[in-house]
Design an enzyme around this catalytic site. Sequence first.
Site, PDB file in Angstrom:
ATOM      1  N   ARG A  37       0.889  14.949  12.717  1.00 32.75           N
ATOM      2  CA  ARG A  37       1.324  14.687  11.366  1.00 32.75           C
ATOM      3  C   ARG A  37       1.493  15.904  10.631  1.00 32.75           C
ATOM      4  O   ARG A  37       0.980  15.968   9.532  1.00 32.75           O
ATOM      5  CB  ARG A  37       0.556  13.622  10.842  1.00 32.75           C
ATOM      6  CG  ARG A  37       0.689  12.400  11.582  1.00 32.75           C
ATOM      7  CD  ARG A  37      -0.287  11.345  10.736  1.00 32.75           C
ATOM      8  NE  ARG A  37       0.509  10.589   9.887  1.00 32.75           N
ATOM      9  CZ  ARG A  37       0.294   9.618   9.129  1.00 32.75           C
ATOM     10  NH1 ARG A  37      -0.910   8.950   9.379  1.00 32.75           N
ATOM     11  NH2 ARG A  37       0.995   8.817   8.264  1.00 32.75           N
TER      12      ARG A  37
ATOM     13  N   CYS B  33      -4.710  12.871  12.534  1.00 26.79           N
ATOM     14  CA  CYS B  33      -5.309  11.590  12.408  1.00 26.79           C
ATOM     15  C   CYS B  33      -5.282  11.129  13.610  1.00 26.79           C
ATOM     16  O   CYS B  33      -4.580  11.541  14.630  1.00 26.79           O
ATOM     17  CB  CYS B  33      -4.743  10.692  11.331  1.00 26.79           C
ATOM     18  SG  CYS B  33      -3.088  10.095  11.842  1.00 26.79           S
TER      19      CYS B  33
ATOM     20  N   ASP C  71       4.662   0.484  11.880  1.00 23.81           N
ATOM     21  CA  ASP C  71       3.412   0.075  11.381  1.00 23.81           C
ATOM     22  C   ASP C  71       3.248  -1.513  11.827  1.00 23.81           C
ATOM     23  O   ASP C  71       2.176  -1.992  11.508  1.00 23.81           O
ATOM     24  CB  ASP C  71       3.348   0.043   9.929  1.00 23.81           C
ATOM     25  CG  ASP C  71       3.288   1.333   9.273  1.00 23.81           C
ATOM     26  OD1 ASP C  71       3.499   1.685   8.185  1.00 23.81           O
ATOM     27  OD2 ASP C  71       2.846   2.334  10.239  1.00 23.81           O
TER      28      ASP C  71
ATOM     29  N   ARG D 179      -8.566  -0.089   4.366  1.00 24.30           N
ATOM     30  CA  ARG D 179      -7.892   0.850   4.060  1.00 24.30           C
ATOM     31  C   ARG D 179      -6.366   0.261   3.612  1.00 24.30           C
ATOM     32  O   ARG D 179      -5.660   0.466   2.606  1.00 24.30           O
ATOM     33  CB  ARG D 179      -7.333   2.083   4.889  1.00 24.30           C
ATOM     34  CG  ARG D 179      -8.675   2.915   5.189  1.00 24.30           C
ATOM     35  CD  ARG D 179      -8.288   4.011   6.128  1.00 24.30           C
ATOM     36  NE  ARG D 179      -7.025   4.612   5.554  1.00 24.30           N
ATOM     37  CZ  ARG D 179      -6.495   5.687   6.038  1.00 24.30           C
ATOM     38  NH1 ARG D 179      -6.779   6.238   7.034  1.00 24.30           N
ATOM     39  NH2 ARG D 179      -5.468   6.396   5.384  1.00 24.30           N
TER      40      ARG D 179
ATOM     41  N   LYS E 298       1.026  -0.981   0.104  1.00 26.81           N
ATOM     42  CA  LYS E 298      -0.184   0.119  -0.172  1.00 26.81           C
ATOM     43  C   LYS E 298       0.708   1.291   0.087  1.00 26.81           C
ATOM     44  O   LYS E 298       0.729   2.122  -0.822  1.00 26.81           O
ATOM     45  CB  LYS E 298      -0.813  -0.169   1.382  1.00 26.81           C
ATOM     46  CG  LYS E 298      -1.712   1.259   1.466  1.00 26.81           C
ATOM     47  CD  LYS E 298      -2.396   1.202   2.832  1.00 26.81           C
ATOM     48  CE  LYS E 298      -1.659   1.616   4.198  1.00 26.81           C
ATOM     49  NZ  LYS E 298      -1.395   2.965   4.334  1.00 26.81           N
ATOM     50  N   ASN E 299       1.840   1.217   0.902  1.00 20.04           N
ATOM     51  CA  ASN E 299       2.649   2.459   1.094  1.00 20.04           C
ATOM     52  C   ASN E 299       3.772   2.741  -0.073  1.00 20.04           C
ATOM     53  O   ASN E 299       4.305   3.864  -0.023  1.00 20.04           O
ATOM     54  CB  ASN E 299       3.656   2.462   2.387  1.00 20.04           C
ATOM     55  CG  ASN E 299       2.239   2.763   3.457  1.00 20.04           C
ATOM     56  OD1 ASN E 299       1.198   3.000   3.228  1.00 20.04           O
ATOM     57  ND2 ASN E 299       2.803   2.581   4.683  1.00 20.04           N
TER      58      ASN E 299
HETATM   59  C1  EPZ Z   1       4.355   7.012   6.117  1.00 17.98           C
HETATM   60  O1  EPZ Z   1       3.910   7.956   6.680  1.00 17.98           O
HETATM   61  C2  EPZ Z   1       3.582   5.640   6.089  1.00 17.98           C
HETATM   62  N1  EPZ Z   1       2.529   6.263   5.161  1.00 17.98           N
HETATM   63  C3  EPZ Z   1       2.899   5.579   7.593  1.00 17.98           C
HETATM   64  O2  EPZ Z   1       2.129   4.365   7.442  1.00 17.98           O
HETATM   65  C4  EPZ Z   1       4.185   4.965   8.351  1.00 17.98           C
HETATM   66  O3  EPZ Z   1       3.656   4.913   9.644  1.00 17.98           O
HETATM   67  C5  EPZ Z   1       5.106   6.392   8.426  1.00 17.98           C
HETATM   68  O4  EPZ Z   1       5.704   6.308   6.892  1.00 17.98           O
HETATM   69  C6  EPZ Z   1       6.320   5.660   9.317  1.00 17.98           C
HETATM   70  O5  EPZ Z   1       6.940   4.608   8.868  1.00 17.98           O
HETATM   71  C7  EPZ Z   1       2.636   5.843   3.737  1.00 17.98           C
HETATM   72  O6  EPZ Z   1       3.659   5.779   3.310  1.00 17.98           O
HETATM   73  C8  EPZ Z   1       1.511   6.296   3.180  1.00 17.98           C
HETATM   74  P1  EPZ Z   1       6.746  10.205   8.228  1.00 17.98           P
HETATM   75  P2  EPZ Z   1       4.342   9.522   6.627  1.00 17.98           P
HETATM   76  O7  EPZ Z   1       6.589  11.333   7.464  1.00 17.98           O
HETATM   77  O8  EPZ Z   1       5.288   9.699   5.501  1.00 17.98           O
HETATM   78  C9  EPZ Z   1       6.759  13.401  11.873  1.00 17.98           C
HETATM   79  C10 EPZ Z   1       0.169   3.050   7.757  1.00 17.98           C
HETATM   80  O9  EPZ Z   1      -0.180   2.290   8.868  1.00 17.98           O
HETATM   81  N2  EPZ Z   1       6.581  14.356  10.714  1.00 17.98           N
HETATM   82  O10 EPZ Z   1       8.009   9.417   8.194  1.00 17.98           O
HETATM   83  O11 EPZ Z   1       3.379  10.406   7.033  1.00 17.98           O
HETATM   84  C11 EPZ Z   1       5.318  12.703  11.974  1.00 17.98           C
HETATM   85  O12 EPZ Z   1       4.366  13.522  12.512  1.00 17.98           O
HETATM   86  C12 EPZ Z   1       0.763   4.594   7.755  1.00 17.98           C
HETATM   87  O13 EPZ Z   1       0.429   2.419   6.731  1.00 17.98           O
HETATM   88  C13 EPZ Z   1       6.978  15.814  11.050  1.00 17.98           C
HETATM   89  O14 EPZ Z   1       6.952  16.176  12.139  1.00 17.98           O
HETATM   90  O15 EPZ Z   1       5.373   9.399   8.049  1.00 17.98           O
HETATM   91  C14 EPZ Z   1       5.534  11.517  12.552  1.00 17.98           C
HETATM   92  O16 EPZ Z   1       5.693  11.664  13.828  1.00 17.98           O
HETATM   93  C15 EPZ Z   1       0.543   5.053   9.171  1.00 17.98           C
HETATM   94  N3  EPZ Z   1       6.906  16.787   9.984  1.00 17.98           N
HETATM   95  C16 EPZ Z   1       7.030  11.200  11.865  1.00 17.98           C
HETATM   96  O17 EPZ Z   1       7.544  12.083  11.754  1.00 17.98           O
HETATM   97  C17 EPZ Z   1       6.895  16.292   8.699  1.00 17.98           C
HETATM   98  O18 EPZ Z   1       6.761  17.064   7.570  1.00 17.98           O
HETATM   99  C18 EPZ Z   1       6.991   9.999  10.787  1.00 17.98           C
HETATM  100  O19 EPZ Z   1       6.310  10.414   9.799  1.00 17.98           O
HETATM  101  C19 EPZ Z   1       6.554  15.025   8.344  1.00 17.98           C
HETATM  102  C20 EPZ Z   1       6.560  14.021   9.373  1.00 17.98           C
END
Ligand code: EPZ
Length: 423
Positions: free
Chosen positions: A123, A118, A308, A400, A22-23
């Site tokens: 996020r 969410c 995850d 999802r 998915k990701n």
């Molecule tokens: C991706 O989300 C995945 N989603 C998430 O999977 C996964 O949990 C996450 O990466 C971490 O591995 C998809 O790929 C569609 P991040 P993403 O940016 O890109 C903070 C699932 O269950 N952050 O690595 O949104 C953020 O708040 C989903 O399939 C900032 O602070 O994750 C979080 O605490 C859930 N500022 C951490 O970093 C930013 O600009 C990780 O976020 C971006 C992120």
Amino acid sequence: MDSIVVKGGTPLKGKIEIAGAKNAALTLMPATILSDEPLTLTNTPRLSDIKTMTTLLESLGVEVTSLQGGKVQVMSSHGMTTTRADYEIVRKMRASNLVLGPLLAKHHQAVVSLPGGCAIGARPMDIHVTALEAMGATIDLKDGYLHATTKGGLKGAKVPLRFASVGATENILMAATLAKGTTVISNAAREPEIVDLADCLRAMGAQIDGDGTSTIEIQGVDRLGAATHRVVTDRIELGTYMLAPVIAGGEVECIGGRMNLVSAFVEKLQMAGVEVSETKDGLRVARANGRPKAVDVTTEPFPGFPTDLQAQMMAMLCMAEGTSVLEEKIFENRFMHAPELTRMGADIDVQGGTATVTGVSKMKGAQVMATDLRASVSLILAGLAAEGETVVNRVYHLDRGYEHVEEKLGAVGAKVERVKTDG
Ligand code: EPZ
């Protein structure tokens, strides 16, 4: 809203086919915006998130043709009509923000709604914005939308990330393929989905080195062409189904699974006394006799233990022998499955980002509620070992990220059925 009903106590035996990630698909689909030529994805998972991404791309004027029951997506963005990603769609799925980089790179403008928080956390998108501004974009936040423009196109830049954000790495990687000059992303995310995206972009004509390491270098090119790309196996679905025989007993072969996708996770399973072996077609998992042993887990960016899989691992640790300490370092609120597991007899003490789980010999079936995608599947896993019946409500979260979970678990002997409930 449907519910899933699980009757516990049946050991599992057989094979489960693991779908495409998915990701990975959710970042590969917006990559079509970067080229006027068609992009074809195969091995695409059939999930509601993919339908949401399709709706978003179609709202931008991208043509999306779904073939083979959704396993193949043929996309063409030469007829795009707008660069505005509307709140109504974006609020449903954070990954919608992955159109920002491609729109800026190809059309030099984008209006993308902020996804909002969410269940698992606020996020924000500060890492995405800072990086794209370093590449010459002007980005303002107005009425909940990011208004981004770049005069004369993006320029290559050195882009250090304060945190190895997966989404930010993906947005910058896509944007940099058409930027003028060289972009170097440092402290980049190293997830397999990043490598899969880079493979697809290279097939389209991009020049990318270092994906899968913390430093990725991209030489911008004038245009990208057509490509056909097979979506990488879903390592989170893989880990989820590997836990099913550990919790329920028995042995399962996960077809399509490869050790390199889940090495940190497998290390923890082996420490818990679980047998994991690589077969010709996938990964075979068998629970040695008796309950698994307690292990401590801390979630980290890849190649560390994936956040995850944290909820699913907690479900296993609830019935393990001994006490485990689970630390969630990626999201600020990702233990919502804990109170639901407690309703099933688990012994979990949550203090901030740390959950202490003391294994119990028997969990008891109960009515429980899914709160987010991974929490919902952890409740189903717990139900496989629980005495009696577990009813997991609000399974739209589940759909999802998991294709027909009741069919995949049912095929290896689990008593799992979907019940249509009105409302
Ligand atoms: C991706 O989300 C995945 N989603 C998430 O999977 C996964 O949990 C996450 O990466 C971490 O591995 C998809 O790929 C569609 P991040 P993403 O940016 O890109 C903070 C699932 O269950 N952050 O690595 O949104 C953020 O708040 C989903 O399939 C900032 O602070 O994750 C979080 O605490 C859930 N500022 C951490 O970093 C930013 O600009 C990780 O976020 C971006 C992120």
